[in-house]
Enzyme design. Structure first.
Site, PDB file in Angstrom:
ATOM      1  N   ASP A 247       3.224 -54.584   7.673  1.00 16.95           N
ATOM      2  CA  ASP A 247       4.174 -54.600   6.552  1.00 16.95           C
ATOM      3  C   ASP A 247       4.265 -56.003   5.942  1.00 16.95           C
ATOM      4  OD1 ASP A 247       5.085 -51.820   7.117  1.00 16.95           O
ATOM      5  OD2 ASP A 247       5.782 -52.751   8.960  1.00 16.95           O
ATOM      6  N   HIS A 275      10.034 -50.207  11.157  1.00 15.72           N
ATOM      7  CA  HIS A 275       8.781 -49.856  10.469  1.00 15.72           C
ATOM      8  C   HIS A 275       8.930 -48.427   9.943  1.00 15.72           C
ATOM      9  CE1 HIS A 275       4.577 -49.522   9.436  1.00 15.72           C
ATOM     10  NE2 HIS A 275       4.492 -48.430  10.162  1.00 15.72           N
TER      11      HIS A 275
HETATM   12  C1  LMR Z   1       1.404 -47.244   8.072  1.00 15.19           C
HETATM   13  O1  LMR Z   1       2.361 -47.979   7.840  1.00 15.19           O
HETATM   14  O2  LMR Z   1       0.353 -47.276   7.418  1.00 15.19           O
HETATM   15  C2  LMR Z   1       1.520 -46.216   9.163  1.00 15.19           C
HETATM   16  O3  LMR Z   1       2.562 -46.529  10.025  1.00 15.19           O
HETATM   17  C3  LMR Z   1       1.667 -44.890   8.534  1.00 15.19           C
HETATM   18  C4  LMR Z   1       1.786 -43.792   9.516  1.00 15.19           C
HETATM   19  O4  LMR Z   1       2.841 -43.146   9.519  1.00 15.19           O
HETATM   20  O5  LMR Z   1       0.850 -43.557  10.267  1.00 15.19           O
END
Ligand code: LMR
Length: 435
Positions: A247, A275
């Protein structure tokens, strides 16, 4: 591995050396050895120390039950002492990886083995955890690792029992988790994955290094990390991280793009919280070329709305385009996260990581795993950055992501030893990939 191949790799001096080696090999691969004709200048060329070689050894023909098999070439071939002398290599470290047959791991393992994560003088052992269903795929991964001839990759073992695979782990990269299936409530997802992480926490507690560093990648990673650490009371809670570095990287990229600079000019980016789509990418404290972002990008509406949402939902948008969850960039961000702990953080900067909130200076609820700004001296540990400014906008956003994490925590109380679970999740909040 045929016996003939073994003979070309191993010079045996006498029968006690043979006993020692035979013990080790039969332990790993059930290979039995006959004494070889004595060669000139013979020496042991295997992962045994001189102490082991000299000690009288009783050959144990029984297969010990508690250790995973080593894989193929990694059972036999290196001369650690010679390597230490000539290259000053560091002591071998054990890296355990769950979900090792998956896409993220497939990118990550080869980076780890190449030396780009822990450095060119750090030999590593990879301990790969899969499931019964993925075991053949795991063998395929191990074969590719063999074929890559990485000099730093000293051992590979594969297994489906966390209590075996996590033995003596110095690092545990917990990637494997179930994705949310059709019709599955978020509470169900928390429960299913929570059980995996409770079990893995117990296994780490039982067999890993007492100072193992754990990075939880499998979603919902903050709460999975909380469950994991609660089930590992003998390992410091501080050693557990939930990956929010992806992120942070996403936020840096978007700020750079908007400001028309390359992303190496963006620093001091914090991701606060979970997250999930409630995470808070902090543009208030972030800098571009050392100048506060708000002085470079004057469009506050863009920062508060478009930018924030873009980072929060990036994973989901990517799934729509790509047809599956981000794997390569996640692996890169795991590399970044580890490197940020094993190298000193550049002066004045920080990194984001989901960490246990014991004694945090920001008034964030205690006893959850919350992404915050951290610094490392490069010793694998970190400290919180304590002087980041929080304005009303940030505070209100942080409260939302905190509320979500507290609700997730209540929903997994049965897995953290804190009583009966109550799932009162605010709305149906999403992982980035679930939109
Ligand atoms: C991401 O942020 O790309 C992953 O966490 C998405 C996911 O839910 O697999």
């Amino acid at each position: 591995m045929a016996l003939a191949d073994l003979h070309t790799k191993i010079d045996l001096q006498n029968s006690s050396q043979l006993s020692s080696l035979s013990t080790r090999l039969s332990y790993n691969r059930r290979i039995s050895l006959r004494p070889l004709p004595q060669p000139h200048n013979s020496r042991i060329c295997c992962s045994v120390t001189s102490k082991e070689v000299q000690a009288p050894v009783t050959v144990n023909t029984e297969e010990p039950k508690k250790k995973p098999d080593c894989y193929g070439i990694f059972c036999l071939t290196y001369d650690l002492m010679a390597g230490e002398e000539t290259k000053s290599w560091k002591k071998l470290i054990n890296i355990a990886i769950s979900g090792a047959a998956g896409m993220i791991s497939n990118h990550l393992l080869f980076k780890l083995a190449s030396g780009e994560v822990f450095g060119p003088d750090q030999p590593i052992a990879l301990k790969l955890l899969g499931s019964e269903r993925s075991f053949e795929a795991l063998e395929g991964v191990a074969m590719e690792l063999e074929d890559s001839l990485f000099p730093l990759l000293r051992e590979v073992s594969i297994g489906i029992d966390a209590y075996e695979v996590f033995q003596d782990a110095d690092w545990a990269l917990l990637i494997g988790a179930k994705p949310r299936g059709p019709g599955m409530e978020r509470a169900d997802l928390l429960d299913i994955n929570g059980q995996i992480f409770a079990e893995q926490g117990k296994a780490l507690n039982a067999v890993a290094s007492r100072n193992v560093k754990v990075i939880v990648v499998g979603n919902p990673c903050n709460t999975n990390a909380l469950i994991c650490l609660k089930n590992a009371p003998d390992i410091p809670a501080k050693n557990f991280h939930a990956l929010t570095r992806l992120d942070e990287n996403r936020a840096k990229c978007q700020l750079a793009l908007k400001a028309g600079v390359f992303y190496d000019k963006v620093s001091n980016v914090t991701i606060w919280g979970n997250h999930s789509t409630t995470q808070v990418p902090d543009f208030l404290n972030a800098k571009i070329n050392g100048i506060p972002v708000k002085e470079v990008i004057k469009d506050t509406k863009w920062l508060e709305e478009e930018f924030t949402e873009m980072v929060q939902k990036r994973g989901g948008v990517l799934i729509k385009k790509w047809g599956r969850s981000s794997a390569a960039s996640t692996a890169v961000s795991v590399v970044d996260a580890i490197r940020s702990l094993v190298t000193p953080t550049p002066e004045g900067d920080w990194i984001s990581s989901g960490v246990y909130t014991a004694g945090n200076p920001y008034g964030i609820a205690e006893d959850i795993v919350f992404s915050m700004p951290c610094r490392s001296k490069g010793d694998g540990d970190y400290e919180l950055v304590k002087d980041v400014i929080i304005d009303d906008y940030l505070r209100s956003r942080i409260k939302m992501t905190e509320a979500e994490l507290l609700a997730e925590k209540r929903c997994v109380a049965h897995l953290t030893g804190e009583g009966i679970a109550v799932c009162d999740l605010p709305g149906d909040t999403m992982l980035p990939g679930e939109m």
